[in-house]
Design an enzyme around this catalytic site. Structure first.
Site, PDB file in Angstrom:
ATOM      1  N   VAL A  48     -84.258 -71.343 -71.369  1.00 39.40           N
ATOM      2  CA  VAL A  48     -83.795 -72.653 -71.840  1.00 39.40           C
ATOM      3  C   VAL A  48     -82.372 -72.535 -72.405  1.00 39.40           C
ATOM      4  O   VAL A  48     -81.548 -73.428 -72.208  1.00 39.40           O
ATOM      5  CB  VAL A  48     -84.761 -73.243 -72.900  1.00 39.40           C
ATOM      6  CG1 VAL A  48     -84.214 -74.547 -73.477  1.00 39.40           C
ATOM      7  CG2 VAL A  48     -86.141 -73.459 -72.296  1.00 39.40           C
ATOM      8  N   CYS A  49     -82.081 -71.426 -73.061  1.00 42.45           N
ATOM      9  CA  CYS A  49     -80.780 -71.244 -73.728  1.00 42.45           C
ATOM     10  C   CYS A  49     -79.586 -71.488 -72.806  1.00 42.45           C
ATOM     11  O   CYS A  49     -78.674 -72.234 -73.174  1.00 42.45           O
ATOM     12  CB  CYS A  49     -80.700 -69.863 -74.373  1.00 42.45           C
ATOM     13  SG  CYS A  49     -81.985 -69.568 -75.612  1.00 42.45           S
ATOM     14  N   PRO A  50     -79.537 -70.899 -71.601  1.00 38.95           N
ATOM     15  CA  PRO A  50     -78.356 -71.147 -70.776  1.00 38.95           C
ATOM     16  C   PRO A  50     -78.223 -72.606 -70.346  1.00 38.95           C
ATOM     17  O   PRO A  50     -77.106 -73.092 -70.177  1.00 38.95           O
ATOM     18  CB  PRO A  50     -78.542 -70.224 -69.572  1.00 38.95           C
ATOM     19  CG  PRO A  50     -79.969 -69.834 -69.563  1.00 38.95           C
ATOM     20  CD  PRO A  50     -80.446 -69.928 -70.988  1.00 38.95           C
ATOM     21  N   LEU A  53     -76.565 -74.249 -73.471  1.00 42.99           N
ATOM     22  CA  LEU A  53     -75.175 -73.839 -73.641  1.00 42.99           C
ATOM     23  C   LEU A  53     -74.299 -74.375 -72.516  1.00 42.99           C
ATOM     24  O   LEU A  53     -73.150 -74.750 -72.738  1.00 42.99           O
ATOM     25  CB  LEU A  53     -75.063 -72.318 -73.762  1.00 42.99           C
ATOM     26  CG  LEU A  53     -75.226 -71.789 -75.186  1.00 42.99           C
ATOM     27  CD1 LEU A  53     -76.622 -72.023 -75.740  1.00 42.99           C
ATOM     28  CD2 LEU A  53     -74.864 -70.322 -75.271  1.00 42.99           C
TER      29      LEU A  53
END
Length: 189
Positions: A48-50, A53
């Site tokens: 999920v993080c990329p 970002l």
């Protein structure tokens, strides 16, 4: 016990970061007189993080036009941020500052450390030019955030800061009507 950080001043910090192909040092002194968003996420090279970002990267120019600097923060090192930036097309488009917080000091300052894992929760903090936290959002691991909604919150916070005595109602968008709280307004909404 966690307490609300709204209307509190951010704590002093020093950190190594990756930005625009260089390693830099960042501290709370760099924020004075500017709007800032601290965007905490669990870890580089994840799932999920990329997407989050990358979404912020896609809107970075809009944040910059509003005088807002973005600081993404995880407990990875600035070296790991560079490696991720160099190996991922999504992360490779990031132009904002990626802070490394391997000791977890900044993550703890913002009360988003998962102590049992050494990772940050998904926490977003909007900081005004005086270093005061004006908005915050913390979501569970599987819930990604939305840069457009964050930008809407930035616009509302900036409007309220520039217009004392006015507030922005739910779903407020720039240019829409605001409210001026008063005795005459009680019970009329």
């Amino acid at each position: 016990m966690t307490t609300s950080l709204i209307n509190t001043e951010i704590k002093p910090f020093n950190a190594s970061a990756f930005k625009a192909g260089k390693f830099i040092e960042v501290s709370e002194a760099d924020l004075k007189g500017k709007w800032a968003v601290f965007f905490f996420y669990p870890a580089d090279f994840t799932f999920v993080c990329p997407t989050e970002l990358g979404d912020i990267a896609d809107h970075y120019e809009e944040f910059q036009k509003r005088g807002v600097e973005i600081y993404s923060v995880s407990t990875d090192t600035h070296f790991t941020h560079k490696a991720w930036h160099d190996s991922s097309d999504t992360i490779g488009k990031i132009q904002y500052t990626m802070i490394g917080d391997p000791t977890g000091a900044i993550t703890r300052n913002f009360q988003v450390m998962r102590e049992d894992q050494g990772l940050a929760d998904r926490g977003t903090f909007l900081v005004d030019p005086d270093g005061i936290i004006q908005a915050m959002e913390i979501t569970a691991e599987g819930i990604g955030r939305d840069a457009e909604d964050l930008l809407r919150k930035v616009k509302a916070a900036q409007y309220v800061a520039a217009h004392p005595g006015e507030v922005c109602p739910a779903k407020w968008k720039e240019g829409e009507e605001t409210l001026a709280p008063s005795l005459d307004l009680v019970g009329k909404i």
